[in-house]
Design a protein around this motif. Structure first.
Motif, PDB file in Angstrom:
ATOM      1  N   ALA A  87      -0.790  -3.621  18.565  1.00  0.00           N
ATOM      2  CA  ALA A  87      -2.008  -3.412  19.352  1.00  0.00           C
ATOM      3  C   ALA A  87      -1.283  -4.190  20.536  1.00  0.00           C
ATOM      4  CB  ALA A  87      -2.748  -4.353  18.888  1.00  0.00           C
ATOM      5  N   LEU A  88      -1.143  -5.233  20.278  1.00  0.00           N
ATOM      6  CA  LEU A  88      -0.314  -6.570  21.692  1.00  0.00           C
ATOM      7  C   LEU A  88       0.443  -6.005  23.117  1.00  0.00           C
ATOM      8  CD1 LEU A  88      -1.351  -9.296  22.636  1.00  0.00           C
ATOM      9  CD2 LEU A  88       0.761  -9.938  21.723  1.00  0.00           C
ATOM     10  N   ILE A  90      -1.121  -5.376  13.805  1.00  0.00           N
ATOM     11  CA  ILE A  90      -1.023  -6.057  14.964  1.00  0.00           C
ATOM     12  C   ILE A  90      -0.594  -6.516  16.184  1.00  0.00           C
ATOM     13  CG2 ILE A  90      -0.867  -7.879  14.445  1.00  0.00           C
ATOM     14  CD1 ILE A  90      -3.351 -10.237  14.767  1.00  0.00           C
ATOM     15  N   ARG A  91       0.650  -5.943  16.185  1.00  0.00           N
ATOM     16  CA  ARG A  91       1.979  -6.753  17.370  1.00  0.00           C
ATOM     17  C   ARG A  91       1.667  -5.593  18.173  1.00  0.00           C
ATOM     18  NH1 ARG A  91       4.383 -11.186  16.390  1.00  0.00           N
ATOM     19  NH2 ARG A  91       6.405 -10.624  17.665  1.00  0.00           N
ATOM     20  N   LEU A 101      12.487  -1.016   9.896  1.00  0.00           N
ATOM     21  CA  LEU A 101      11.730  -2.477   9.068  1.00  0.00           C
ATOM     22  C   LEU A 101      11.142  -2.540   7.840  1.00  0.00           C
ATOM     23  CD1 LEU A 101      12.559  -5.595  10.984  1.00  0.00           C
ATOM     24  CD2 LEU A 101       9.333  -5.497  10.967  1.00  0.00           C
ATOM     25  N   LEU A 125      -8.131  -3.209  14.340  1.00  0.00           N
ATOM     26  CA  LEU A 125      -8.341  -4.676  14.649  1.00  0.00           C
ATOM     27  C   LEU A 125      -9.759  -4.729  14.799  1.00  0.00           C
ATOM     28  CD1 LEU A 125      -6.360  -7.043  15.114  1.00  0.00           C
ATOM     29  CD2 LEU A 125      -5.913  -6.179  17.508  1.00  0.00           C
ATOM     30  N   ASP A 161       0.122  -4.494   7.759  1.00  0.00           N
ATOM     31  CA  ASP A 161      -0.610  -5.004   8.769  1.00  0.00           C
ATOM     32  C   ASP A 161      -0.243  -5.639  10.417  1.00  0.00           C
ATOM     33  OD1 ASP A 161      -2.145  -4.207   6.987  1.00  0.00           O
ATOM     34  OD2 ASP A 161      -3.336  -5.942   6.433  1.00  0.00           O
ATOM     35  N   GLY A 162       0.836  -6.823  10.205  1.00  0.00           N
ATOM     36  CA  GLY A 162       1.559  -7.262  10.869  1.00  0.00           C
ATOM     37  C   GLY A 162       2.212  -6.211  11.931  1.00  0.00           C
ATOM     38  N   LEU A 163       2.313  -5.393  11.911  1.00  0.00           N
ATOM     39  CA  LEU A 163       3.182  -4.605  12.947  1.00  0.00           C
ATOM     40  C   LEU A 163       1.732  -4.093  13.262  1.00  0.00           C
ATOM     41  CD1 LEU A 163       6.359  -2.587  10.381  1.00  0.00           C
ATOM     42  CD2 LEU A 163       6.257  -4.439  12.528  1.00  0.00           C
ATOM     43  N   ALA A 193       2.215  -4.950   2.703  1.00  0.00           N
ATOM     44  CA  ALA A 193       0.730  -4.838   3.281  1.00  0.00           C
ATOM     45  C   ALA A 193       1.302  -5.999   4.164  1.00  0.00           C
ATOM     46  CB  ALA A 193       0.009  -5.067   1.581  1.00  0.00           C
ATOM     47  N   ALA A 194       1.694  -6.967   3.596  1.00  0.00           N
ATOM     48  CA  ALA A 194       2.062  -8.117   4.904  1.00  0.00           C
ATOM     49  C   ALA A 194       2.168  -7.029   6.375  1.00  0.00           C
ATOM     50  CB  ALA A 194       2.045  -9.314   4.138  1.00  0.00           C
ATOM     51  N   LEU A 195       3.239  -7.281   6.098  1.00  0.00           N
ATOM     52  CA  LEU A 195       4.485  -6.056   7.048  1.00  0.00           C
ATOM     53  C   LEU A 195       3.346  -5.059   8.240  1.00  0.00           C
ATOM     54  CD1 LEU A 195       7.523  -6.093   5.898  1.00  0.00           C
ATOM     55  CD2 LEU A 195       7.480  -7.253   8.012  1.00  0.00           C
ATOM     56  N   TYR A 241     -11.271  -4.998  11.264  1.00  0.00           N
ATOM     57  CA  TYR A 241     -10.752  -6.628  11.102  1.00  0.00           C
ATOM     58  C   TYR A 241     -11.760  -7.623  11.212  1.00  0.00           C
ATOM     59  CZ  TYR A 241      -7.286  -5.631   7.782  1.00  0.00           C
ATOM     60  OH  TYR A 241      -6.428  -5.084   6.585  1.00  0.00           O
ATOM     61  N   GLU A 271       3.160  -7.435  -2.071  1.00  0.00           N
ATOM     62  CA  GLU A 271       2.389  -7.956  -1.010  1.00  0.00           C
ATOM     63  C   GLU A 271       2.733  -8.241   0.576  1.00  0.00           C
ATOM     64  OE1 GLU A 271      -0.633  -9.559  -1.344  1.00  0.00           O
ATOM     65  OE2 GLU A 271      -0.821 -11.124   0.239  1.00  0.00           O
ATOM     66  N   GLY A 272       4.370  -8.101  -0.242  1.00  0.00           N
ATOM     67  CA  GLY A 272       5.388  -8.142   1.254  1.00  0.00           C
ATOM     68  C   GLY A 272       5.009  -6.612   2.104  1.00  0.00           C
TER      69      GLY A 272
END
Lengths: 198, 198
Positions: free
Chosen positions: B167-168, B164-165, B181, B108, B160-162, B156-158, B111, B153-154
Motif C-alpha cells: 500500500a505504501l 501494508i508495504r 518471499l 488497510l 499482512d505485512g506485504l 499470516a503475518a508475512l 483494519y 502465524e508467520g
DNA sequence: TTTTGTTGATTGACGGATCAATCAAAACTA
DNA sequence: TAGTTTTGATTGATCCGTCAATCAACAAAA
C-alpha cells in the motif's frame, strides 16, 4: 513561573496529546479540540503553534519516527556482532516503548493517511529505507547481498505484519512471541545461507 | 424498463462504487455522495437501501471477504497435497483479483476502522481465523502441530505485512516477488521440520 | 379499453451536527 | 507599558440522515 518560552513546551505537550488521542480513537480521525483538551489548552492554541491540523499530525509522526530512530541507534551502538545488529533492530521494534497500543494504532493510521498526504508518505518511505538499511548493515556480513536483501525484506514485512495483527487483537501485546517469530525467521535464513555456502 | 426488483442491482452497484471510492481516496473517509455518485444514483438512494453509512461499509467488507473466501475455497479444492493446499492459500492472497490497489487500500482502511466498529472487528477476526484454519489444514500434515501453528502465524503475518508495504509503494503490485518471499519462508519451515524429525 | 388506485424507485432540498481555522480581545509576564 | 500567551466566539464548509414529492410500471375496476 516559566522563564523559558512556552512554544517548545506546548508543542511537545500537543504531540503527546495527539498520540494519546490517536491511540484512544484508533485512527487519525481526531479533532483538534480533543487533542488540545488532552493537552490542557484550547484548540485555538494548537492552531497558533502548528498552523494546521496536518502539520500537527506530521509533527506527531516525526516524533514517533525520531523516538524509534533514537532507540535503534542506541541498540545498534551496543551490538558487538553483525548478528547482534540484526537482533537489536528486531528487539527495538517490539520494545515496550514502541510496541504499545497507542503507538501501534498510530502507525496503522499513518499508513492509511500516507495514501493521501505526500508529507506522511515521504516520512514513511524514509522509515522504510532506514529500517532496510539498518537490517542490511548486519545481514550483508552474514550472507551474500542478494540473500541479505531478501531476508531484510522478509524481516521488515514480518514486523509490519505483526504490528497490524497486534492492532486487531485486543489482548495485551505479546512482544516476546513476536520477537521469537522474527528471530526464528532470521535463524532459518542464516542457516540456509550457511548451508548454501558449504 | 427493468421489471425486476432494483434492490439487488443497486446494492451491488453501490458496493462496487464503495470499493472504487475507497481505493481512490485510500481510506474509509469517503462520503455517501461520492459513493452514490460513482454508482450513478443519488446519496438518498444509498441511504434508502443501506440505512446508514456504516452498514454500506460493512456490506462492502463482507463482499471483499466473500470474494477472497470463494477464491480460497476454489484453490483449495484443486490442491492435491497438503503442501499444495498451503501454496494455494498463499497464491490466492496475491492473485490479481485480490492484490489490487483498491482492495489493498480497502483492507488497510478496514483494519483501522475495525478499532472503532465492533462489526468490522468481528469480520476481520473471522477472516483471520479462516486464514489460519486454511493454512493449518495443510501444515498440520507436514509438521508437528506446534510447529505448524508457528508457521501459520508467520505466513499470516508475512501476508499482512506485504499487503501494508504494498500500500505504501505506489509502483505496480509485485505479486510474484511477494509469493516468492512467502514460499521461501514456507520452504525453510518445512526443511527445518524435516531436519528435526530425522 | 380507459380509468383509477397502488407500489416501488428515485431524487432534491434541508435540518442538524461537527469541525478546522480565524480573529479580536483578555490574561499574563517582564 | 510592551510583549507574549491564551482563549471564547464565530464563521464557513462539509456531510450524514430524513422527508416530501415525483415518476414509472403495474394492477384492479369500470
Amino acid at each position: 513561573m516559566p522563564r523559558t518560552g512556552m512554544e517548545p513546551v506546548r508543542r511537545q505537550a500537543l504531540i503527546d496529546a495527539a498520540i494519546e488521542a490517536i491511540g484512544a480513537r484508533g485512527s487519525l480521525d481526531v479533532t483538534m479540540a480533543d487533542i488540545a483538551g488532552r493537552a490542557g489548552v484550547s484548540s485555538a492554541l494548537a492552531h497558533h503553534y502548528f498552523g494546521a491540523k496536518e502539520a500537527l499530525l506530521a509533527a506527531t509522526m516525526r516524533h514517533i519516527l525520531a523516538a524509534l530512530g533514537a532507540d535503534a541507534r542506541q541498540a545498534l551502538a551496543a551490538a558487538a556482532s553483525p548478528r547482534a545488529r540484526v537482533s537489536a533492530i528486531i528487539r527495538v521494534s517490539f520494545s515496550p516503548a514502541q510496541f504499545r497500543p497507542e503507538i501501534v494504532a498510530a502507525w496503522l493510521a499513518f499508513y492509511v493517511e500516507a495514501q493521501r498526504s505526500a508529507v506522511l508518505k515521504r516520512l514513511l518511505t524514509v522509515y522504510a529505507r532506514r529500517l532496510r538499511s539498518d537490517l542490511m548493515s548486519g545481514l550483508v556480513r552474514l550472507m551474500p547481498r542478494p540473500a541479505a536483501a531478501r531476508a531484510a525484506e522478509g524481516i521488515a514485512a514480518l514486523i509490519d505484519g505483526l504490528y497490524i495483527r497486534h492492532a486487531l487483537a485486543d489482548r495485551a501485546p505479546d512482544a516476546a512471541a513476536a520477537v521469537a517469530l522474527v528471530e526464528d525467521y532470521l535463524a532459518l535464513q542464516l542457516a540456509a545461507a550457511a548451508g548454501r555456502a558449504s
